[in-house]
Design a protein around this motif. Structure first.
Motif, PDB file in Angstrom:
ATOM      1  N   GLY A   1      -4.308   2.855  -4.535  1.00  0.00           N
ATOM      2  CA  GLY A   1      -3.345   2.968  -3.425  1.00  0.00           C
ATOM      3  C   GLY A   1      -2.538   1.702  -3.240  1.00  0.00           C
ATOM      4  O   GLY A   1      -1.794   1.583  -2.276  1.00  0.00           O
ATOM      5  N   LEU A   2      -2.662   0.780  -4.188  1.00  0.00           N
ATOM      6  CA  LEU A   2      -1.869  -0.455  -4.110  1.00  0.00           C
ATOM      7  C   LEU A   2      -0.837  -0.479  -5.230  1.00  0.00           C
ATOM      8  O   LEU A   2      -1.090  -0.018  -6.340  1.00  0.00           O
ATOM      9  CB  LEU A   2      -2.781  -1.684  -4.231  1.00  0.00           C
TER      10      LEU A   2
ATOM     11  N   ASP B   1       1.327   9.897  -3.263  1.00  0.00           N
ATOM     12  CA  ASP B   1       0.256  10.899  -3.213  1.00  0.00           C
ATOM     13  C   ASP B   1      -0.619  10.822  -4.467  1.00  0.00           C
ATOM     14  O   ASP B   1      -1.849  10.901  -4.388  1.00  0.00           O
ATOM     15  CB  ASP B   1       0.844  12.314  -3.069  1.00  0.00           C
ATOM     16  N   ILE B   2       0.043  10.670  -5.617  1.00  0.00           N
ATOM     17  CA  ILE B   2      -0.705  10.573  -6.878  1.00  0.00           C
ATOM     18  C   ILE B   2      -1.583   9.325  -6.878  1.00  0.00           C
ATOM     19  O   ILE B   2      -2.765   9.366  -7.217  1.00  0.00           O
ATOM     20  CB  ILE B   2       0.261  10.553  -8.083  1.00  0.00           C
ATOM     21  N   TRP B   3      -0.998   8.218  -6.449  1.00  0.00           N
ATOM     22  CA  TRP B   3      -1.730   6.952  -6.556  1.00  0.00           C
ATOM     23  C   TRP B   3      -2.829   6.821  -5.502  1.00  0.00           C
ATOM     24  O   TRP B   3      -3.821   6.149  -5.708  1.00  0.00           O
ATOM     25  CB  TRP B   3      -0.752   5.771  -6.495  1.00  0.00           C
ATOM     26  N   GLU B   4      -2.660   7.503  -4.399  1.00  0.00           N
ATOM     27  CA  GLU B   4      -3.732   7.517  -3.400  1.00  0.00           C
ATOM     28  C   GLU B   4      -4.938   8.287  -3.951  1.00  0.00           C
ATOM     29  O   GLU B   4      -6.083   7.910  -3.742  1.00  0.00           O
ATOM     30  CB  GLU B   4      -3.225   8.189  -2.127  1.00  0.00           C
TER      31      GLU B   4
ATOM     32  N   SER C   1       0.845  -1.184   0.000  1.00  0.00           N
ATOM     33  CA  SER C   1       0.000   0.000   0.000  1.00  0.00           C
ATOM     34  C   SER C   1       0.886   1.242   0.000  1.00  0.00           C
ATOM     35  O   SER C   1       2.044   1.179   0.424  1.00  0.00           O
ATOM     36  CB  SER C   1      -0.874   0.003   1.255  1.00  0.00           C
ATOM     37  N   VAL C   2       0.324   2.343  -0.439  1.00  0.00           N
ATOM     38  CA  VAL C   2       1.101   3.580  -0.413  1.00  0.00           C
ATOM     39  C   VAL C   2       1.459   3.953   1.033  1.00  0.00           C
ATOM     40  O   VAL C   2       2.503   4.562   1.275  1.00  0.00           O
ATOM     41  CB  VAL C   2       0.371   4.745  -1.119  1.00  0.00           C
ATOM     42  N   ASP C   3       0.615   3.563   1.974  1.00  0.00           N
ATOM     43  CA  ASP C   3       0.939   3.874   3.376  1.00  0.00           C
ATOM     44  C   ASP C   3       2.209   3.161   3.828  1.00  0.00           C
ATOM     45  O   ASP C   3       3.016   3.709   4.577  1.00  0.00           O
ATOM     46  CB  ASP C   3      -0.221   3.492   4.292  1.00  0.00           C
ATOM     47  N   LYS C   4       2.375   1.915   3.387  1.00  0.00           N
ATOM     48  CA  LYS C   4       3.601   1.190   3.761  1.00  0.00           C
ATOM     49  C   LYS C   4       4.823   1.842   3.116  1.00  0.00           C
ATOM     50  O   LYS C   4       5.868   2.003   3.741  1.00  0.00           O
ATOM     51  CB  LYS C   4       3.473  -0.286   3.365  1.00  0.00           C
ATOM     52  N   ILE C   5       4.678   2.241   1.866  1.00  0.00           N
ATOM     53  CA  ILE C   5       5.809   2.888   1.187  1.00  0.00           C
ATOM     54  C   ILE C   5       6.172   4.185   1.922  1.00  0.00           C
ATOM     55  O   ILE C   5       7.344   4.515   2.082  1.00  0.00           O
ATOM     56  CB  ILE C   5       5.473   3.164  -0.296  1.00  0.00           C
ATOM     57  N   ARG C   6       5.152   4.887   2.405  1.00  0.00           N
ATOM     58  CA  ARG C   6       5.428   6.110   3.185  1.00  0.00           C
ATOM     59  C   ARG C   6       6.172   5.775   4.484  1.00  0.00           C
ATOM     60  O   ARG C   6       7.007   6.549   4.942  1.00  0.00           O
ATOM     61  CB  ARG C   6       4.124   6.840   3.491  1.00  0.00           C
TER      62      ARG C   6
ATOM     63  N   LEU D   1      -1.262  -0.552  -9.201  1.00  0.00           N
ATOM     64  CA  LEU D   1      -2.183  -1.674  -9.357  1.00  0.00           C
ATOM     65  C   LEU D   1      -3.632  -1.223  -9.212  1.00  0.00           C
ATOM     66  O   LEU D   1      -4.112  -1.044  -8.106  1.00  0.00           O
ATOM     67  CB  LEU D   1      -1.834  -2.687  -8.263  1.00  0.00           C
ATOM     68  N   GLY D   2      -4.298  -1.025 -10.322  1.00  0.00           N
ATOM     69  CA  GLY D   2      -5.729  -0.844 -10.268  1.00  0.00           C
ATOM     70  C   GLY D   2      -6.236   0.582 -10.245  1.00  0.00           C
ATOM     71  O   GLY D   2      -6.130   1.283  -9.245  1.00  0.00           O
ATOM     72  N   THR D   3      -6.822   0.994 -11.380  1.00  0.00           N
ATOM     73  CA  THR D   3      -7.588   2.235 -11.389  1.00  0.00           C
ATOM     74  C   THR D   3      -8.630   2.152 -12.500  1.00  0.00           C
ATOM     75  O   THR D   3      -8.646   1.194 -13.278  1.00  0.00           O
ATOM     76  CB  THR D   3      -6.699   3.479 -11.560  1.00  0.00           C
TER      77      THR D   3
END
Lengths: 357, 405
Positions: free
Chosen positions: B117-118, B109-112, A62-67, B131-133
């Motif tokens: 967000g994966l 930030d862009i992908w969220e 997840s982007v949170d983990k990357i952060r 992954l996935g939009t």
């Protein structure tokens, strides 16, 4: 006013992302040493030292983990980090005293440190049921179950040599498992079920016929519609027809599963690179934890670990003792499926009296 | 307020155990994004039914690009509407996979905002995988990425995103600058990378030494693997230190040498470099004492691939040694010739390695104007079925005899 649309500018230049110590010592590294599992130091001609801490990741992040990774990089190493070809994350430190606190912080967010030298590094793998249309098994789930089971071999360096595992969820092998010490390969075992209603709308029939490596697919008219027929005796379940034509699905819960391959390598060290060879033709898909697969792999790892000589990779060990001994020692039953019958199969027959008893 | 996550008893089992869990990652994303929720639900269903629920991709992408976006739709869109489209974007990674925290946060930030967000860090070929939009978010995602200088990678029948090991940035064994070469080739072939026009995919992988950490010999149509052609550098004092510290140099190092070109008499390590096959084992075993030589470059190999369609191949030698200096023109000229031939004569979905197998390496070399040399084969042919292209007629022989007189 027309917008100037930027295209084809390529990736950002890597120099933007290199820490000062790397810029200063680029091409000047002299040697490296393993300080402890997952931690190495590279020493430059100048005497400068770069410490690397490698941690395993689930690849799907997840982007949170990357952060969280980014925060750790800021806290311990000026914001500089990289990833490896096997999905590990590496923090690039100049302060040796930061190593242990970083490792503690990584543990707190659930990421083990290891995967360097005589260990099992993270598993290179594909998308599986997360995101792929042609998967014969899941990828992330099998990998998670196998790595949970082999965890100690990631975090310690107690093996005779390196062991590399890869998983591909079908024969397309996006995970290119064909040269791994142990390869987990999703396989179909039922020929394509042709969707005659829709094939002519979705696919070009000459392409579908031409896609088959064994020429098992012929144009045919079914219920007045242009379609194809499959000579099922010639189908070896590669799914190339499905790749070019969605109306040829092979996936099937009753017949799909996993095969296990051993003895491949990519590195040129000692023995030349080798393909992996079939060890176990079929194991069932048994989610969520694929116990048959994890137990088969643990047995293979331990058999190799307790019998191989120092440095010897799986394939080198098996080549030394011979395949009959491998099957005897592993208890794996040798079956018809183990004998190659595709192109150049004769080259894989035993063509000497060099046998052990 | 976000809805509760779907019940996923099977996936929950994969949050147990020591290895970091992808299920936990999807749940993290699902807290903020309904795509994650539906993905959990759909995956749980696949676990129960033992079958995937994704359909073939349609043609989706961003303006001006023919590749880099993998279209994906699920086959139960009414039950899982938030991932009815779930397209993947491949983003060209920086060479060597080096990042700053700032760059990573920019992507996050862009992908969220624009997607699930994966991610995968990274895909098998090397790209950053977003992954996935949904279809309508593809172009805005690209526009946002352009602002932070990240461009799209390859997919389909094009040059796939080249990748390389960390090379000179952090490895003493790098025999050439892999990151510079990878970046240079990536920039040279932007058009071929972004607009599929080949019979099938074409991959470049750059490894700095024969340890081949990016598996280029197994996974790339053109494998560029660092090597050297002079003597291995020996630090005699360091050899002695290894011996004094208990290393059994005879069995660990000399005994494992495939070229059998080393000798250890208990005091001095001798290497007959003429017969060194450049395998790296001795250097790997004694990194403080032995180093690759100083006359460094690369071996160029061609044609590796996974099984589909005609069987897996390893790359084979095309150029035993070449200096790796920008702009790498000699290699690029060769690439142009190979692509011209393959694009003209190659069949649909035929990788260049399979193409070479079909037409014969000898014929391939003729066409790209490279002379055959013994380094290209494991051994000469074992069968006598030679395709001679010319033969003499009686009259030709008479003429020849006449000339002799």
């Amino acid at each position: 006013m027309a917008d100037e649309r930027r295209t084809d500018y390529g990736p950002p230049h890597y120099e933007k992302f290199l820490p000062p110590i790397i810029k200063e010592n680029y091409g000047k590294w002299k040697y490296h040493e393993l300080l402890k599992p997952g931690v190495m130091v590279h020493v430059s001609e100048s005497g400068a030292k770069l410490f690397t801490v490698r941690a395993g990741s689930p690849r799907l992040m997840s982007v949170d983990k990357i952060r969280m990774y980014a925060d750790l990089a800021d806290k311990y190493c000026g914001g500089y980090l990289r990833f490896t070809s096997r999905h590990n994350v590496e923090f690039l430190l100049t302060e040796q005293s930061n190593i242990d606190p970083l490792i503690d912080d990584l543990k707190k967010i659930g990421h083990p440190v290891g995967g360097i030298a005589n260990s099992i590094s993270a598993i290179v793998h594909t998308q599986g049921w997360i995101h792929c249309h042609s998967a014969a098994t899941d990828a992330s789930g099998v990998v998670k179950a196998v790595m949970d089971d082999l965890y100690e071999y990631f975090t310690e360096t107690k093996l005779p040599g390196k062991l590399r595992i890869a998983l591909a969820c079908c024969l397309n092998m996006c995970g290119a498992v064909h040269c791994s010490d142990i390869a987990i390969l999703g396989i179909h075992r039922r020929p394509p079920k042709v969707d005659h209603e829709n094939l002519y709308k979705m696919c070009e029939i000459p392409n579908v016929s031409a896609s088959c490596p064994t020429a098992a697919i012929r144009p045919a008219t079914v219920d007045g519609k242009a379609s194809v027929e499959v000579d099922e005796d010639r189908c070896m379940f590669c799914a190339n027809c499905f790749t070019v034509c969605p109306a040829m699905p092979l996936a099937d819960p009753l017949n799909d599963g996993v095969s296990i391959w051993v003895g491949g390598k990519v590195s040129n060290a000692r023995h030349e690179p080798m393909f992996s060879k079939l060890a176990i033709p079929f194991l069932p898909n048994n989610p969520p934890r694929w116990p048959e697969v994890t137990s088969a792999i643990r047995k293979l790892v331990e058999l190799w670990a307790s019998n191989a000589r120092k440095y010897e990779r799986m394939g080198e060990w098996i080549e030394r003792i011979g395949w009959p001994k491998f099957f005897q020692m592993s208890g794996i039953e040798f079956q018809k499926e183990h004998i190659d019958d595709f192109k150049h199969a004769g080259l894989t027959f035993k063509r000497s009296t060099h046998l052990t008893f | 307020m976000a809805d509760a996550l779907p019940k996923t008893p099977m996936l929950d089992e994969l949050e147990k155990g020591g290895w970091p869990s992808f299920v936990t990652e999807i749940k993290l994303a699902a807290e903020k994004n309904p795509m994650g929720k539906d993905l959990l639900g759909l995956l749980e269903r696949s676990y129960k039914e033992k079958i995937g629920h994704w359909k073939h991709g349609g043609i989706v992408g961003v303006m001006g690009y023919g590749g880099g976006v993998i279209g994906r739709y699920n086959d139960l869109p009414e039950e899982y509407p938030n991932i009815s489209h779930f397209h993947t974007m491949r983003i060209n990674q920086p060479a060597g996979w080096f990042y700053t925290s700032e760059a990573l946060r920019g992507i996050c930030d862009i992908w969220e905002k624009r997607g699930s967000g994966l991610t995968n860090m990274h895909g098998s070929t090397g790209d950053i995988i977003l992954l996935g939009t949904s279809t309508d978010q593809l172009e805005p995602t690209f526009q946002d990425l352009a602002k932070i200088d990240f461009d799209i990678g390859g997919s389909g029948s094009d040059v796939r995103t080249p990748s390389c090991c960390c090379g000179m940035a952090r490895c003493e064994w790098a025999c050439y600058d892999t990151m510079a070469a990878c970046y240079d080739f990536t920039m040279t072939y932007q058009d071929e990378l972004h607009r599929p026009a080949f019979p099938y995919k074409f991959k470049f992988k750059f490894s700095g030494c024969p340890n081949d950490c990016v598996a280029s010999i197994a996974r790339s149509d053109m494998s560029i693997i660092g090597t050297w052609r002079d003597e291995i550098q020996i630090d005699k004092d360091a050899v002695k230190e290894y011996a004094d510290s208990g290393m059994d140099i005879d069995s660990d190092v000399v005994g494992n040498c495939p070229g059998k070109c080393m000798a250890w008499d208990g005091k001095e390590l001798k290497i007959n470099d003429k017969f060194c096959v450049h395998c790296m084992h001795c250097i790997n075993a004694m990194p403080k004492a032995l180093r690759p030589g100083k006359d460094r470059g690369a071996t160029i190999l061609i044609g590796s691939k996974a099984p589909i369609v005609e069987g897996a191949l390893l790359s084979s030698v095309l150029i035993p040694f070449i200096k790796m200096e920008p702009p790498y023109q000699e290699i690029k000229d060769l690439v142009d010739k190979m692509w011209d031939l393959w694009c003209e004569e190659g069949k649909n979905r035929e990788r260049i390695g399979e193409f070479i197998q079909r037409i014969g390496l000898g014929n391939f070399l003729d066409e790209i104007e490279v002379d055959p040399i013994p380094e290209m084969v494991a051994h000469p042919r074992e069968n006598p079925y030679v395709f001679y292209e010319d033969y003499y007629e009686d009259e030709d022989e008479d003429d020849e005899e006449g000339d002799d007189e």
